[in-house]
Enzyme design. Structure first.
Site, PDB file in Angstrom:
ATOM      1  N   ARG A 178      50.697  52.433 -95.925  1.00 46.75           N
ATOM      2  CA  ARG A 178      49.917  51.656 -97.082  1.00 46.75           C
ATOM      3  C   ARG A 178      48.999  51.229 -97.015  1.00 46.75           C
ATOM      4  O   ARG A 178      48.414  51.546 -97.465  1.00 46.75           O
ATOM      5  CB  ARG A 178      50.999  51.423 -97.973  1.00 46.75           C
ATOM      6  CG  ARG A 178      52.169  52.367 -98.532  1.00 46.75           C
ATOM      7  CD  ARG A 178      53.129  51.758 -99.464  1.00 46.75           C
ATOM      8  NE  ARG A 178      53.564  50.822 -98.426  1.00 46.75           N
ATOM      9  CZ  ARG A 178      54.047  50.003 -98.416  1.00 46.75           C
ATOM     10  NH1 ARG A 178      55.154  49.958 -99.494  1.00 46.75           N
ATOM     11  NH2 ARG A 178      54.895  48.753 -97.734  1.00 46.75           N
ATOM     12  N   ARG A 235      64.288  57.548 -91.210  1.00 42.46           N
ATOM     13  CA  ARG A 235      65.845  57.358 -92.364  1.00 42.46           C
ATOM     14  C   ARG A 235      65.729  59.421 -92.753  1.00 42.46           C
ATOM     15  O   ARG A 235      64.456  59.530 -93.040  1.00 42.46           O
ATOM     16  CB  ARG A 235      65.851  57.063 -93.793  1.00 42.46           C
ATOM     17  CG  ARG A 235      65.775  55.613 -93.321  1.00 42.46           C
ATOM     18  CD  ARG A 235      67.833  55.682 -92.898  1.00 42.46           C
ATOM     19  NE  ARG A 235      68.281  54.100 -92.983  1.00 42.46           N
ATOM     20  CZ  ARG A 235      67.828  53.638 -91.675  1.00 42.46           C
ATOM     21  NH1 ARG A 235      67.858  53.646 -90.545  1.00 42.46           N
ATOM     22  NH2 ARG A 235      68.306  52.231 -91.682  1.00 42.46           N
ATOM     23  N   ASP A 259      66.590  62.517 -85.202  1.00 49.01           N
ATOM     24  CA  ASP A 259      67.625  61.765 -84.917  1.00 49.01           C
ATOM     25  C   ASP A 259      68.634  61.185 -85.867  1.00 49.01           C
ATOM     26  O   ASP A 259      69.658  60.716 -86.516  1.00 49.01           O
ATOM     27  CB  ASP A 259      67.136  60.059 -84.404  1.00 49.01           C
ATOM     28  CG  ASP A 259      67.967  59.191 -84.024  1.00 49.01           C
ATOM     29  OD1 ASP A 259      68.997  59.781 -83.607  1.00 49.01           O
ATOM     30  OD2 ASP A 259      68.193  57.739 -84.713  1.00 49.01           O
ATOM     31  N   GLU A 264      73.834  62.674 -93.854  1.00 49.39           N
ATOM     32  CA  GLU A 264      74.520  61.927 -92.060  1.00 49.39           C
ATOM     33  C   GLU A 264      76.224  61.690 -92.280  1.00 49.39           C
ATOM     34  O   GLU A 264      76.429  61.573 -93.541  1.00 49.39           O
ATOM     35  CB  GLU A 264      73.812  61.006 -91.074  1.00 49.39           C
ATOM     36  CG  GLU A 264      72.255  60.805 -91.172  1.00 49.39           C
ATOM     37  CD  GLU A 264      71.941  59.749 -90.523  1.00 49.39           C
ATOM     38  OE1 GLU A 264      72.581  59.264 -90.461  1.00 49.39           O
ATOM     39  OE2 GLU A 264      70.663  59.800 -90.532  1.00 49.39           O
ATOM     40  N   HIS A 282      71.884  60.013 -85.149  1.00 50.19           N
ATOM     41  CA  HIS A 282      71.561  58.373 -84.912  1.00 50.19           C
ATOM     42  C   HIS A 282      71.383  57.618 -84.599  1.00 50.19           C
ATOM     43  O   HIS A 282      71.901  56.472 -84.510  1.00 50.19           O
ATOM     44  CB  HIS A 282      71.623  58.283 -86.881  1.00 50.19           C
ATOM     45  CG  HIS A 282      71.582  57.036 -87.370  1.00 50.19           C
ATOM     46  ND1 HIS A 282      70.726  57.528 -88.966  1.00 50.19           N
ATOM     47  CD2 HIS A 282      70.592  56.438 -87.435  1.00 50.19           C
ATOM     48  CE1 HIS A 282      70.747  56.574 -89.487  1.00 50.19           C
ATOM     49  NE2 HIS A 282      70.118  55.508 -87.841  1.00 50.19           N
TER      50      HIS A 282
HETATM   51  P1  NAP Z   1      58.812  47.128 -90.091  1.00 49.34           P
HETATM   52  O1  NAP Z   1      58.088  45.919 -89.519  1.00 49.34           O
HETATM   53  O2  NAP Z   1      58.860  47.131 -91.516  1.00 49.34           O
HETATM   54  O3  NAP Z   1      57.532  48.712 -90.302  1.00 49.34           O
HETATM   55  C1  NAP Z   1      57.854  49.410 -91.598  1.00 49.34           C
HETATM   56  C2  NAP Z   1      56.056  49.923 -91.803  1.00 49.34           C
HETATM   57  O4  NAP Z   1      56.963  50.975 -92.475  1.00 49.34           O
HETATM   58  C3  NAP Z   1      55.201  49.721 -92.233  1.00 49.34           C
HETATM   59  O5  NAP Z   1      54.081  49.742 -91.113  1.00 49.34           O
HETATM   60  C4  NAP Z   1      54.379  50.144 -93.368  1.00 49.34           C
HETATM   61  O6  NAP Z   1      53.598  49.759 -93.351  1.00 49.34           O
HETATM   62  C5  NAP Z   1      55.431  51.334 -93.532  1.00 49.34           C
HETATM   63  N1  NAP Z   1      55.601  51.584 -94.941  1.00 49.34           N
HETATM   64  C6  NAP Z   1      56.059  51.277 -95.882  1.00 49.34           C
HETATM   65  N2  NAP Z   1      57.068  51.559 -96.579  1.00 49.34           N
HETATM   66  C7  NAP Z   1      55.790  52.867 -96.712  1.00 49.34           C
HETATM   67  C8  NAP Z   1      55.469  54.140 -96.974  1.00 49.34           C
HETATM   68  N3  NAP Z   1      55.659  54.180 -98.969  1.00 49.34           N
HETATM   69  N4  NAP Z   1      54.020  54.784 -96.677  1.00 49.34           N
HETATM   70  C9  NAP Z   1      53.997  54.399 -95.446  1.00 49.34           C
HETATM   71  N5  NAP Z   1      53.676  54.118 -94.885  1.00 49.34           N
HETATM   72  C10 NAP Z   1      54.939  52.826 -95.323  1.00 49.34           C
HETATM   73  O7  NAP Z   1      59.751  48.334 -89.971  1.00 49.34           O
HETATM   74  P2  NAP Z   1      61.200  48.429 -88.786  1.00 49.34           P
HETATM   75  O8  NAP Z   1      61.195  46.903 -88.131  1.00 49.34           O
HETATM   76  O9  NAP Z   1      59.392  49.071 -87.398  1.00 49.34           O
HETATM   77  O10 NAP Z   1      61.302  49.712 -89.155  1.00 49.34           O
HETATM   78  C11 NAP Z   1      61.271  50.518 -89.782  1.00 49.34           C
HETATM   79  C12 NAP Z   1      62.321  51.698 -89.998  1.00 49.34           C
HETATM   80  O11 NAP Z   1      62.726  52.291 -89.129  1.00 49.34           O
HETATM   81  C13 NAP Z   1      63.878  51.181 -90.911  1.00 49.34           C
HETATM   82  O12 NAP Z   1      63.601  50.414 -92.059  1.00 49.34           O
HETATM   83  C14 NAP Z   1      64.627  51.535 -90.746  1.00 49.34           C
HETATM   84  O13 NAP Z   1      64.885  52.608 -91.998  1.00 49.34           O
HETATM   85  C15 NAP Z   1      64.482  53.243 -89.386  1.00 49.34           C
HETATM   86  N6  NAP Z   1      65.422  52.491 -88.381  1.00 49.34           N
HETATM   87  C16 NAP Z   1      66.037  53.766 -88.056  1.00 49.34           C
HETATM   88  C17 NAP Z   1      66.577  53.411 -86.701  1.00 49.34           C
HETATM   89  C18 NAP Z   1      66.979  54.366 -86.335  1.00 49.34           C
HETATM   90  O14 NAP Z   1      68.142  54.517 -85.500  1.00 49.34           O
HETATM   91  N7  NAP Z   1      66.630  55.966 -85.888  1.00 49.34           N
HETATM   92  C19 NAP Z   1      66.693  52.624 -85.919  1.00 49.34           C
HETATM   93  C20 NAP Z   1      66.244  51.709 -86.599  1.00 49.34           C
HETATM   94  C21 NAP Z   1      65.348  51.867 -87.645  1.00 49.34           C
HETATM   95  P3  NAP Z   1      52.819  49.414 -94.444  1.00 49.34           P
HETATM   96  O15 NAP Z   1      53.519  48.288 -95.487  1.00 49.34           O
HETATM   97  O16 NAP Z   1      51.631  49.416 -94.898  1.00 49.34           O
HETATM   98  O17 NAP Z   1      52.893  50.631 -95.981  1.00 49.34           O
HETATM   99  C1  8YV Z   2      71.439  51.359 -87.149  1.00 52.70           C
HETATM  100  C2  8YV Z   2      68.862  51.426 -87.965  1.00 52.70           C
HETATM  101  O1  8YV Z   2      71.899  52.697 -86.161  1.00 52.70           O
HETATM  102  O2  8YV Z   2      68.242  49.343 -87.492  1.00 52.70           O
HETATM  103  C3  8YV Z   2      68.837  50.401 -88.282  1.00 52.70           C
HETATM  104  O3  8YV Z   2      67.547  50.623 -89.860  1.00 52.70           O
HETATM  105  O4  8YV Z   2      68.878  53.035 -88.628  1.00 52.70           O
HETATM  106  C4  8YV Z   2      69.616  51.651 -86.670  1.00 52.70           C
HETATM  107  O5  8YV Z   2      69.859  50.707 -86.168  1.00 52.70           O
HETATM  108  C5  8YV Z   2      72.155  51.823 -88.807  1.00 52.70           C
HETATM  109  O6  8YV Z   2      71.811  50.926 -89.303  1.00 52.70           O
HETATM  110  C6  8YV Z   2      73.614  52.484 -88.847  1.00 52.70           C
HETATM  111  O7  8YV Z   2      74.686  51.742 -88.429  1.00 52.70           O
END
Ligand code: NAP
Ligand code: 8YV
Length: 329
Positions: A178, A235, A259, A264, A282
Site C-alpha cells: 500500500r 495466507r 504453502d 487448510e 503450510h
Molecule cells: P509485515 O512485516 O507486517 O509485512 C507485511 C507486508 O504486507 C508489508 O510490507 C505491507 O506493506 C504489506 N501489506 C499489508 N497489507 C497489504 C495490502 N492490503 N495490500 C498490499 N500489501 C499489503 O509482516 P511479515 O512479518 O513479513 O509477515 C507477513 C505475513 O506472512 C504474515 O502476516 C503471515 O500471514 C505470512 N506468514 C506465512 C508463513 C507461512 O508459514 N507460510 C509464515 C510466516 C508468515 P504496506 O503496509 O505498505 O501495504
Molecule cells: C505458522 C505462520 O505456521 O507465523 C505465521 O503467520 O503462518 C506460520 O509461522 C502458523 O502460525 C501456523 O500455526
C-alpha cells in the site's frame, strides 16, 4: 484453596516449550480450540487474565474474548494474527502479542525453496527418478529463474529477507504494497495489476484477513500471463483459489507454488491433480529451531506481562499505552 498464580488458558496443542515455560509462573488451563474451551470456560472465565495461543485454533473473536472479563493479554504463536480480532481487543485495552522476526529467515528459506521447486520442477524430477523413468529418457528441460523478475507482494520483514536471497541469486526484484518504502531501492508498483503485467513471478507474503482477501484475483492472474508463476506463502485467503485453478487450467499462468490454502488442511483436488503445481502443507516456519523460538516468544510475552513489564511484541492494533488494563475492569 485458590491458586495465587494468574490463570492462563492455553489454546491449542500443549507444546513442551510453552507448557514448561509457563507452568512455573501460571495456573494453566488447556483447551484444543475455542469451541472445546466453551464448556470449561464458565468455571474459569471470571478468573482468566491471559490466553496463550499455541497454534491456529479457529477464530478468537470478540464473542469469545467478551466472555473473559479480566482478559489483559492474548499471546499468540505465529506472526500472522488474522485469527484474532485485534482491532476489537485494542479498543478494550487488551494487548495482543505475536511472534515476528524470529521466523523471517526460515520463512524466506522456504519461500526460496518453493520458488526454485516450482520454476525448476524439482519435486516433479524427484518423482521421475522414483518412477524409474530416468533409465529410459531425460527429464524435460524446465523454466529458469535466470530470465525472471520477481514481484514481491508485501515487502515487509519476511518479504525483505526473501528479497535479500534473490539479490544474492542475481534475480531482479520489484514490489507492491500500500505504501512506497523510500529506503528501498527496488522498483515500487502502487498498482498490483501493473506489476503483475511487468514481472514474471508474483511472490505473495502479505498478512491475511479482510484487507488482503482475494488480492490475487482473476485480473491479476491474467496480467501475470502465460509464462507467469504464482508463489503464495502468505495466507490462503489472499488468493482467489477458484480463479487460480481456472487460470492454471486455461494456461493463463504457467505454474504455482503454494504453502497456504483457503481451507487448510484441505487442498482442492483440482490443484492436487495439476502437475505444474507444487504444494506444501503450510510449513513456512516449520523447523524445530524456529518453531521453538516462536513458542518461546509466546512464553516471554506472558512473563513480561506477569512481571508488569511492557509486552515484547504487541501487534500494531494494540499498542502499549504504558500500563496493563486493570485486572478489576
Ligand atoms: P509485515 O512485516 O507486517 O509485512 C507485511 C507486508 O504486507 C508489508 O510490507 C505491507 O506493506 C504489506 N501489506 C499489508 N497489507 C497489504 C495490502 N492490503 N495490500 C498490499 N500489501 C499489503 O509482516 P511479515 O512479518 O513479513 O509477515 C507477513 C505475513 O506472512 C504474515 O502476516 C503471515 O500471514 C505470512 N506468514 C506465512 C508463513 C507461512 O508459514 N507460510 C509464515 C510466516 C508468515 P504496506 O503496509 O505498505 O501495504
Ligand atoms: C505458522 C505462520 O505456521 O507465523 C505465521 O503467520 O503462518 C506460520 O509461522 C502458523 O502460525 C501456523 O500455526
Amino acid at each position: 484453596m485458590a491458586s495465587e498464580k494468574p490463570d492462563v488458558l492455553v489454546l491449542g496443542p500443549a507444546k513442551p516449550t510453552i507448557i514448561d515455560g509457563l507452568s512455573p509462573r501460571f495456573n494453566l488451563h488447556k483447551a484444543d480450540d475455542t469451541e472445546i474451551a466453551g464448556s470449561m470456560l464458565a468455571e474459569v472465565a471470571p478468573r482468566l487474565q491471559a490466553l496463550a495461543v499455541s497454534a491456529l485454533p479457529g477464530r478468537i473473536d470478540n464473542a469469545f474474548m467478551s466472555r473473559l472479563p479480566k482478559l489483559q493479554i492474548v499471546s499468540t504463536f505465529g506472526v500472522g494474527y488474522d485469527h484474532i480480532d485485534a482491532a476489537w481487543a485494542g479498543k478494550q485495552g487488551i494487548i495482543v502479542t505475536h511472534t515476528p522476526d524470529v521466523l523471517n529467515e526460515e520463512v524466506a528459506d522456504t519461500a526460496m525453496g518453493l520458488l526454485l521447486c516450482t520454476v525448476r520442477q524439482l519435486p516433479q524430477a524427484d518423482r521421475f527418478v522414483r518412477r524409474g523413468e530416468w533409465v529410459t529418457k531425460e527429464f524435460p528441460h524446465t523454466q529458469t529463474l535466470r530470465d525472471r523478475t520477481i514481484g514481491i507482494v508485501g515487502l515487509g520483514r519476511i518479504g525483505k529477507a526473501i528479497a535479500r536471497r534473490l539479490d544474492a541469486a542475481n534475480v531482479p526484484v520489484a514490489y507492491h504494497g500500500r505504501n512506497r518504502q523510500p529506503e528501498v531501492a527496488y522498483r515500487y508498483y502502487a498498482d498490483l495489476v501493473e506489476m503483475a503485467r511487468e514481472v514474471d513471478v508474483l511472490l505473495v507474503i502479505t498478512p491475511g484477513g479482510a484487507g488482503t482477501r482475494h488480492l490475487i484475483n482473476a485480473q491479476v492472474l491474467e496480467a501475470l500471463g502465460p509464462n507467469g508463476i504464482l508463489i503464495n506463502v502468505a495466507r490462503g485467503s489472499v488468493v482467489d483459489e477458484a480463479a487460480l485453478i481456472e487460470a492454471l487450467r486455461q494456461k493463463k499462468i504457467y505454474a504455482a507454488g503454494l504453502d497456504v490454502f483457503a481451507n487448510e488442511p484441505n487442498v482442492p483436488q483440482a490443484l492436487i491433480d495439476m502437475e505444474q503445481v507444487v504444494l506444501l502443507p503450510h510449513v513456512g516456519s516449520a523447523s524445530l529451531y524456529t518453531r521453538r523460538a516462536m513458542d518461546q516468544l509466546v512464553v516471554d510475552n506472558l512473563i513480561a506481562w506477569a512481571d508488569g513489564k511492557p509486552p515484547l511484541t504487541p501487534v500494531p492494533e494494540t499498542p502499549w499505552q504504558g500500563k496493563w488494563r486493570s485486572a478489576a475492569s
